[in-house]
Design a protein around this motif. Structure first.
Motif, PDB file in Angstrom:
ATOM      1  N   GLY A 105       0.783  -1.218   0.000  1.00 13.64           N
ATOM      2  CA  GLY A 105       0.000   0.000   0.000  1.00 13.64           C
ATOM      3  C   GLY A 105       0.818   1.273   0.000  1.00 13.64           C
ATOM      4  N   PHE A 106       2.149   1.148   0.017  1.00 10.70           N
ATOM      5  CA  PHE A 106       3.030   2.322   0.030  1.00 10.70           C
ATOM      6  C   PHE A 106       3.455   2.648  -1.395  1.00 10.70           C
ATOM      7  CE2 PHE A 106       7.247   4.285   0.356  1.00 10.70           C
ATOM      8  CZ  PHE A 106       6.945   5.357   1.185  1.00 10.70           C
ATOM      9  N   GLN A 107       3.246   3.895  -1.791  1.00 12.26           N
ATOM     10  CA  GLN A 107       3.532   4.310  -3.160  1.00 12.26           C
ATOM     11  C   GLN A 107       4.931   4.893  -3.274  1.00 12.26           C
ATOM     12  OE1 GLN A 107       1.041   4.373  -5.869  1.00 12.26           O
ATOM     13  NE2 GLN A 107       2.863   4.660  -7.110  1.00 12.26           N
ATOM     14  N   PHE A 108       5.739   4.315  -4.152  1.00  8.31           N
ATOM     15  CA  PHE A 108       7.040   4.894  -4.441  1.00  8.31           C
ATOM     16  C   PHE A 108       6.880   6.025  -5.457  1.00  8.31           C
ATOM     17  CE2 PHE A 108       8.024   0.489  -3.145  1.00  8.31           C
ATOM     18  CZ  PHE A 108       8.847   0.765  -2.061  1.00  8.31           C
ATOM     19  N   ALA A 109       7.961   6.710  -5.759  1.00  9.06           N
ATOM     20  CA  ALA A 109       7.895   7.853  -6.669  1.00  9.06           C
ATOM     21  C   ALA A 109       7.273   7.456  -8.006  1.00  9.06           C
ATOM     22  CB  ALA A 109       9.293   8.417  -6.892  1.00  9.06           C
ATOM     23  N   ALA A 110       6.466   8.342  -8.552  1.00  5.92           N
ATOM     24  CA  ALA A 110       5.865   8.093  -9.859  1.00  5.92           C
ATOM     25  C   ALA A 110       6.963   7.955 -10.906  1.00  5.92           C
ATOM     26  CB  ALA A 110       4.925   9.231 -10.226  1.00  5.92           C
ATOM     27  N   ALA A 111       6.773   7.018 -11.822  1.00  3.59           N
ATOM     28  CA  ALA A 111       7.810   6.703 -12.802  1.00  3.59           C
ATOM     29  C   ALA A 111       8.225   7.923 -13.622  1.00  3.59           C
ATOM     30  CB  ALA A 111       7.328   5.583 -13.722  1.00  3.59           C
ATOM     31  N   ASN A 112       7.256   8.777 -13.960  1.00  3.99           N
ATOM     32  CA  ASN A 112       7.595   9.918 -14.818  1.00  3.99           C
ATOM     33  C   ASN A 112       8.391  11.000 -14.095  1.00  3.99           C
ATOM     34  OD1 ASN A 112       5.601  11.002 -13.194  1.00  3.99           O
ATOM     35  ND2 ASN A 112       4.234  11.597 -14.867  1.00  3.99           N
ATOM     36  N   ARG A 113       8.518  10.895 -12.768  1.00  2.30           N
ATOM     37  CA  ARG A 113       9.287  11.879 -12.000  1.00  2.30           C
ATOM     38  C   ARG A 113      10.712  11.394 -11.703  1.00  2.30           C
ATOM     39  NH1 ARG A 113       7.680  13.485  -6.817  1.00  2.30           N
ATOM     40  NH2 ARG A 113       8.761  15.439  -7.281  1.00  2.30           N
ATOM     41  N   ILE A 114      11.012  10.156 -12.038  1.00  2.08           N
ATOM     42  CA  ILE A 114      12.299   9.575 -11.645  1.00  2.08           C
ATOM     43  C   ILE A 114      13.502  10.344 -12.194  1.00  2.08           C
ATOM     44  CG2 ILE A 114      13.778   7.539 -11.929  1.00  2.08           C
ATOM     45  CD1 ILE A 114      11.315   5.812 -11.461  1.00  2.08           C
ATOM     46  N   PRO A 115      13.551  10.702 -13.472  1.00  2.00           N
ATOM     47  CA  PRO A 115      14.738  11.432 -13.961  1.00  2.00           C
ATOM     48  C   PRO A 115      14.996  12.723 -13.180  1.00  2.00           C
ATOM     49  CG  PRO A 115      13.467  10.599 -15.805  1.00  2.00           C
ATOM     50  CD  PRO A 115      12.624  10.363 -14.589  1.00  2.00           C
ATOM     51  N   LEU A 116      13.947  13.487 -12.890  1.00  2.00           N
ATOM     52  CA  LEU A 116      14.115  14.730 -12.138  1.00  2.00           C
ATOM     53  C   LEU A 116      14.577  14.437 -10.714  1.00  2.00           C
ATOM     54  CD1 LEU A 116      13.763  17.806 -12.018  1.00  2.00           C
ATOM     55  CD2 LEU A 116      11.386  17.420 -11.291  1.00  2.00           C
ATOM     56  N   LEU A 117      14.004  13.421 -10.085  1.00  3.00           N
ATOM     57  CA  LEU A 117      14.375  13.071  -8.714  1.00  3.00           C
ATOM     58  C   LEU A 117      15.819  12.583  -8.643  1.00  3.00           C
ATOM     59  CD1 LEU A 117      11.106  11.257  -7.607  1.00  3.00           C
ATOM     60  CD2 LEU A 117      11.915  13.496  -6.838  1.00  3.00           C
ATOM     61  N   ILE A 118      16.248  11.841  -9.650  1.00 10.39           N
ATOM     62  CA  ILE A 118      17.626  11.347  -9.681  1.00 10.39           C
ATOM     63  C   ILE A 118      18.603  12.516  -9.807  1.00 10.39           C
ATOM     64  CG2 ILE A 118      19.296  10.147 -11.146  1.00 10.39           C
ATOM     65  CD1 ILE A 118      17.161   8.008 -11.587  1.00 10.39           C
ATOM     66  N   ALA A 119      18.250  13.491 -10.620  1.00  7.44           N
ATOM     67  CA  ALA A 119      19.113  14.666 -10.771  1.00  7.44           C
ATOM     68  C   ALA A 119      19.286  15.370  -9.433  1.00  7.44           C
ATOM     69  CB  ALA A 119      18.523  15.620 -11.815  1.00  7.44           C
ATOM     70  N   GLY A 120      18.201  15.492  -8.686  1.00 14.99           N
ATOM     71  CA  GLY A 120      18.285  16.109  -7.375  1.00 14.99           C
ATOM     72  C   GLY A 120      19.056  15.263  -6.387  1.00 14.99           C
ATOM     73  N   PHE A 121      18.862  13.946  -6.443  1.00 13.70           N
ATOM     74  CA  PHE A 121      19.564  13.013  -5.571  1.00 13.70           C
ATOM     75  C   PHE A 121      21.064  13.068  -5.821  1.00 13.70           C
ATOM     76  CE2 PHE A 121      21.249   8.689  -4.892  1.00 13.70           C
ATOM     77  CZ  PHE A 121      20.901   8.480  -3.566  1.00 13.70           C
ATOM     78  N   HIS A 143      13.188   4.667  -5.795  1.00 16.80           N
ATOM     79  CA  HIS A 143      13.013   3.307  -6.339  1.00 16.80           C
ATOM     80  C   HIS A 143      13.214   3.317  -7.860  1.00 16.80           C
ATOM     81  CE1 HIS A 143      12.002   0.191  -3.517  1.00 16.80           C
ATOM     82  NE2 HIS A 143      11.359  -0.513  -4.423  1.00 16.80           N
ATOM     83  N   PRO A 144      14.420   3.650  -8.321  1.00 14.33           N
ATOM     84  CA  PRO A 144      14.607   3.949  -9.743  1.00 14.33           C
ATOM     85  C   PRO A 144      14.436   2.778 -10.704  1.00 14.33           C
ATOM     86  CG  PRO A 144      16.706   3.926  -8.573  1.00 14.33           C
ATOM     87  CD  PRO A 144      15.639   3.863  -7.538  1.00 14.33           C
ATOM     88  N   PHE A 145      14.595   1.555 -10.218  1.00 11.45           N
ATOM     89  CA  PHE A 145      14.551   0.404 -11.120  1.00 11.45           C
ATOM     90  C   PHE A 145      13.324  -0.472 -10.856  1.00 11.45           C
ATOM     91  CE2 PHE A 145      19.041   1.522 -10.380  1.00 11.45           C
ATOM     92  CZ  PHE A 145      19.377   1.911 -11.666  1.00 11.45           C
ATOM     93  N   ARG A 146      13.026  -1.324 -11.789  1.00 10.51           N
ATOM     94  CA  ARG A 146      11.826  -2.147 -11.690  1.00 10.51           C
ATOM     95  C   ARG A 146      11.930  -3.184 -10.577  1.00 10.51           C
ATOM     96  NH1 ARG A 146       9.078  -5.333 -16.784  1.00 10.51           N
ATOM     97  NH2 ARG A 146       7.619  -6.621 -15.600  1.00 10.51           N
TER      98      ARG A 146
END
Length: 204
Positions: free
Chosen positions: A91-107, A141-144
């Motif tokens: 029931g816990f939602q990880f980051a939306a897939a379409n936001r991953i590139p932006l989140l990785i840049a910040g990380f 959670h960048p990978f599948r």
């Protein structure tokens, strides 16, 4: 029941596995067989990174992507590629897939860019850094698949860069519920529970 719910039109599971094993290059349909294979391949990657290769002086996300591909590239077509499916766990939602590139840049900017300076941090500063970095990587959670195990590999590499060596996570495994709650707390920016977990396993 699958480990994650995948919301994607992609082929999700290996035919004949009863939706318990992700589609793979080897046609494996048994959960235990796949877990044993992935564990063995991860051990080989650890040996390569920490025994055979020259120590790194710092990290970029590209290192993590390459680790994922080396680890699972002979098993899954998507190894080393950012996921394009949304994932939830219990029931816990990880980051939306379409936001991953932006989140990785910040990380990368906030955490990985500082990875070459970890030996200069005080212990409280290092604990805080490692806790935040770990929580944020898990939330992205960048990978599948394989994010949890890869997060420990990243943690170990950061620990080595800080001069602390590879760590023992058995205490985390014994307190999985507290660990999961520590990750959830990080959603609102509360890293204190994870800092406690990090402090418990990080050598002085």
């Amino acid at each position: 029941m699958s480990k994650y719910e995948l919301h994607s039109a992609e082929q999700r599971h290996q035919p004949g596995s009863g939706d318990s094993v992700l589609a793979n290059k080897l046609g494996i349909i048994d959960v235990d067989e796949m877990e044993a294979l992935e564990s063995g391949l991860l051990l080989m990657l650890y040996e390569e990174l920490f025994i055979e290769d020259q120590p790194l002086s710092g990290l970029a996300f590209e290192h993590i992507r390459v680790w994922h591909r080396k680890w699972l590239g002979n098993v899954y077509d998507w190894a080393g590629k950012l996921r394009n499916a949304n994932l939830t766990k219990d029931g816990f939602q990880f980051a939306a897939a379409n936001r991953i590139p932006l989140l990785i840049a910040g990380f990368e900017k906030q955490y990985l860019s500082r990875s070459g300076e970890l030996k200069n941090l005080t212990r409280p500063e290092l604990v805080s850094y490692l806790a935040e970095c770990h929580v944020e990587f898990i939330l992205i959670h960048p990978f599948r698949e394989g994010n949890g195990r890869l997060s420990r590999l990243l943690f170990d590499m950061l620990s080595v860069l800080a001069g602390k060596g590879v760590l023992d996570y058995s205490l985390w495994d014994e307190h999985k519920l507290f660990y999961f709650k520590a990750i959830q707390a990080g959603v609102s920016g509360n890293y204190r529970p994870m800092m406690q977990l990090v402090s418990d396993i990080l050598p002085d």
